[in-house]
Design an enzyme around this catalytic site. Structure first.
Site, PDB file in Angstrom:
ATOM      1  N   CYS A 106     -16.069  -7.956  -7.367  1.00 28.97           N
ATOM      2  CA  CYS A 106     -15.899  -8.971  -6.145  1.00 28.97           C
ATOM      3  C   CYS A 106     -15.427  -7.516  -5.437  1.00 28.97           C
ATOM      4  O   CYS A 106     -13.917  -7.799  -5.281  1.00 28.97           O
ATOM      5  CB  CYS A 106     -15.694 -10.076  -6.028  1.00 28.97           C
ATOM      6  N   ALA A 144     -15.890  -5.806  -2.023  1.00 34.84           N
ATOM      7  CA  ALA A 144     -15.261  -5.256  -0.745  1.00 34.84           C
ATOM      8  C   ALA A 144     -13.968  -6.289  -0.210  1.00 34.84           C
ATOM      9  O   ALA A 144     -13.761  -7.578  -0.626  1.00 34.84           O
ATOM     10  CB  ALA A 144     -16.215  -6.862   0.552  1.00 34.84           C
ATOM     11  N   LYS A 198      -9.214  -2.508  -3.299  1.00 33.39           N
ATOM     12  CA  LYS A 198      -8.980  -2.465  -5.285  1.00 33.39           C
ATOM     13  C   LYS A 198     -10.275  -0.790  -5.562  1.00 33.39           C
ATOM     14  O   LYS A 198     -10.009  -0.606  -6.358  1.00 33.39           O
ATOM     15  CB  LYS A 198      -9.217  -2.967  -5.637  1.00 33.39           C
ATOM     16  N   CYS A 226      -5.929 -14.695  -4.881  1.00 35.03           N
ATOM     17  CA  CYS A 226      -5.229 -14.917  -4.610  1.00 35.03           C
ATOM     18  C   CYS A 226      -5.044 -16.450  -3.950  1.00 35.03           C
ATOM     19  O   CYS A 226      -4.916 -16.892  -2.557  1.00 35.03           O
ATOM     20  CB  CYS A 226      -5.560 -13.489  -2.695  1.00 35.03           C
TER      21      CYS A 226
END
Length: 592
Positions: free
Chosen positions: A207, A209, A213, A332
């Protein structure tokens, strides 16, 4: 129902008399005036009826749940996120304060000279700002970064009154726009650093977008015919296209591939991955310092809805990594249903093929807390659900929101060592909240109930029958070739806006000037299974490629088209047509 002739207000259940129809001679202005008058009469009568109604006796239960910060505090207090009152006080102060700006220097060897010159210029501007404002930031040598002593909104407001702040803001915008400086939160840099990527590794970002990273991973691998490869995936095509534009700003010749697939059904390429970064979609309550508007909409039920999706993506990521490779699962979010519960379910499904790695000795500059071993499953009404069996008397709509993997594993010798997970909390290092778990694959994943590896695609029965018929030589029912004129025009417009297409066996990109062959570096072509170097001619890769090392000149050429797509607001009918076209495209793909 409003009668304009007698100016009366009728109840919704009352039948209108024939004489109360609107006269066709009334103009639109007169109708609007009568509507406003009738609305005022309805509101006044409703208020009078409410005032005449006697108040209900007070209930012993609270009438409504605490909202925002109070609900957040109560939920995580019951999860025993922190142990002492001092930690709770420091944690609350950090969550109420804005998030400082953090950025790092670009580490690509091909841009080292330009990035060093840009970084030296930025250091001078930072010192000038700190001397004029009296506030001191801090250097981050472990990631070649720096943290300013103020947030994004504070820098914007101070730039209007201070010349030093305005110069610093202008430099930061210019440097990040050209890819010499990456704006990235401190704890967001942790997953890529823990993976220990080497120069020749094949790396997958499930993932990816918006791509911060991914740029870290690109700085760790070598670029060339014998270097590594970084595959960045995102389920949303538009987000994948924005990610491709961000990577193009780093220069040409990078061994980078941007694809767009659902994370839980990402196809397997020709080579297995040495490292996989799985930063799954989450409720995002760890970013409340950066997005304070999320306080009003935060609810415990967000974690209940995302748990299954996160586990599916993590299982697919575990299936794609090679034996002996590393998988980093991160969110997060602070909720244990999205963090430790997903890791425990992943270890249970792997049946010994995955192990949690103790990474407490890495990055000692960042303080952290261990993972939780016990937690509570709480619904939106703040009721504790002790087990899945306790929901037997609830309706199906309530039972289907919960999964067995949401509950903490039983203790004993076979319990997973969840304390090896890492929780980065805001009050420990003035950062956002983040969760990281590092896993190593020690054996192939076991077979599931359908005879497939865990995490691999499990086809529905209809698609299994279609595949069997196609293998047996039977012809499938063709798709309808004619469509209504409006749908055909909408399909042509969407096809013209698509960033990448396929013409026979040749991939091409679209731009305002027309079609262009997709240029691919040799290492990327070998990874994707392309027959020819330089261009994707004769490609048979299962991946839907959006970007594969295209020249950076296309970035400026496609900028206007991208801005038009991002700025256009689609109507409900257009979104409905887009979803129908997507279903037809999937059906055509399986029939083909």
């Amino acid at each position: 129902h409003i009668s304009y002739t007698k100016q009366e207000v009728h109840t919704p259940g009352e039948r209108l008399p024939r004489a109360s129809a609107v006269s066709p001679e009334l103009d639109m202005g007169r109708k609007r005036v009568l509507n406003r008058r009738a609305g005022r009469r309805v509101r006044s009568r409703t208020a009078a009826a409410a005032a005449a109604t006697p108040p209900e006796p007070p209930s012993e239960e609270p009438s409504e749940l605490p909202a925002g910060r109070a609900l957040f505090r109560e939920y995580y207090a019951r999860q025993k996120l922190l142990s002492s009152a001092a930690d709770w006080q420091a944690f609350g102060q950090s969550m109420r304060s804005p998030l400082p700006i953090t950025f790092r220097r670009c580490g690509l060897p091909s841009r080292s000279a330009a990035s060093e010159a840009c970084w030296a210029e930025g250091q001078q501007l930072i010192r000038a700002f700190e001397e004029s404002s009296g506030r001191q930031g801090r250097a981050l040598p472990w990631c070649h970064g720096y943290q300013l002593p103020l947030s994004r909104l504070e820098l914007r407001s101070e730039a209007q009154a201070s010349g030093a702040a305005a110069a610093l803001q202008a430099w930061l915008l210019r440097a990040s726009g050209c890819g010499l400086v990456m704006r990235q939160e401190v704890v967001s840099m942790v997953p890529a650093l823990l993976l220990g990527v080497q120069a020749s590794h094949r790396v997958l970002d499930v993932c990816a977008a918006p791509g911060s990273k991914t740029t870290q991973l690109l700085e760790m691998v070598s670029h060339g015919a014998e270097g590594g490869v970084v595959v960045a995936n995102d389920a949303e095509p538009l987000r994948a296209y924005v990610l491709a534009h961000r990577l193009r700003s780093l220069g040409a010749g990078l061994n980078a591939v941007v694809v767009t697939h659902r994370g839980q059904t990402l196809p397997r390429a020709g080579e297995e991955y040495d490292r996989v970064l799985c930063d799954v979609p989450c409720s995002g309550d760890g970013t409340l310092r950066k997005e304070p508007a999320l306080w009003a909409s935060w609810r415990p039920g967000l974690s209940l809805r995302l748990h299954s999706l996160q586990l599916q993506i993590a299982l697919r990521a575990a299936a794609l990594v090679r034996v002996g490779g590393l998988l980093c699962y991160s969110t997060c979010s602070l909720s244990p249903l999205e963090d430790e519960a997903v890791v425990a379910s992943l270890l249970r499904a792997a049946r010994g093929a995955l192990e949690l790695v103790d990474a407490s000795g890495q990055l000692p500059e960042l303080p952290r807390a261990p993972g939780l071993r016990n937690w509570q499953v709480i619904d939106d009404a703040m009721r504790r659900v002790p087990s899945l069996a306790s929901l037997s008397s609830e309706p199906l709509t309530v039972r289907r929101r919960f999964r067995a993997g949401m509950f903490p594993p039983k203790g004993g010798d076979g319990a997973p060592p969840l304390e090896r997970c890492m929780r980065f909390l805001p009050h420990l290092a003035d950062t956002g909240a983040f969760f990281v778990a590092l896993l190593r694959k020690t054996a192939p994943l076991p077979l599931g109930r359908r005879g497939q590896r865990h995490g691999q695609e499990a086809l529905p029965l209809s698609k299994q029958r279609a595949a069997a018929q196609l293998a047996a030589g039977h012809s499938l029912r063709p798709l309808p070739t004619e469509a209504p004129a409006a749908e055909a025009r909408a399909a042509e417009a969407r096809a013209a806006e698509a960033p990448v297409g396929r013409e026979g066996e040749r991939l091409f990109t679209r731009s305002p000037s027309g079609r262009r062959a997709l240029h691919v570096p040799p290492r990327v072509a070998r990874f994707l299974g392309f027959a020819a170097e330089g261009t994707a001619d004769g490609a048979s890769s299962p991946l839907c490629v959006v970007h594969a090392g295209c020249p950076p000149g296309e970035l400026e050429e496609d900028a206007e088209a991208l801005a038009a797509r991002l700025g256009a607001k689609k109507s409900r009918a257009e979104r409905r047509d887009a979803s129908a076209t997507q279903r037809d495209r999937k059906r055509a793909q399986w029939c083909h």
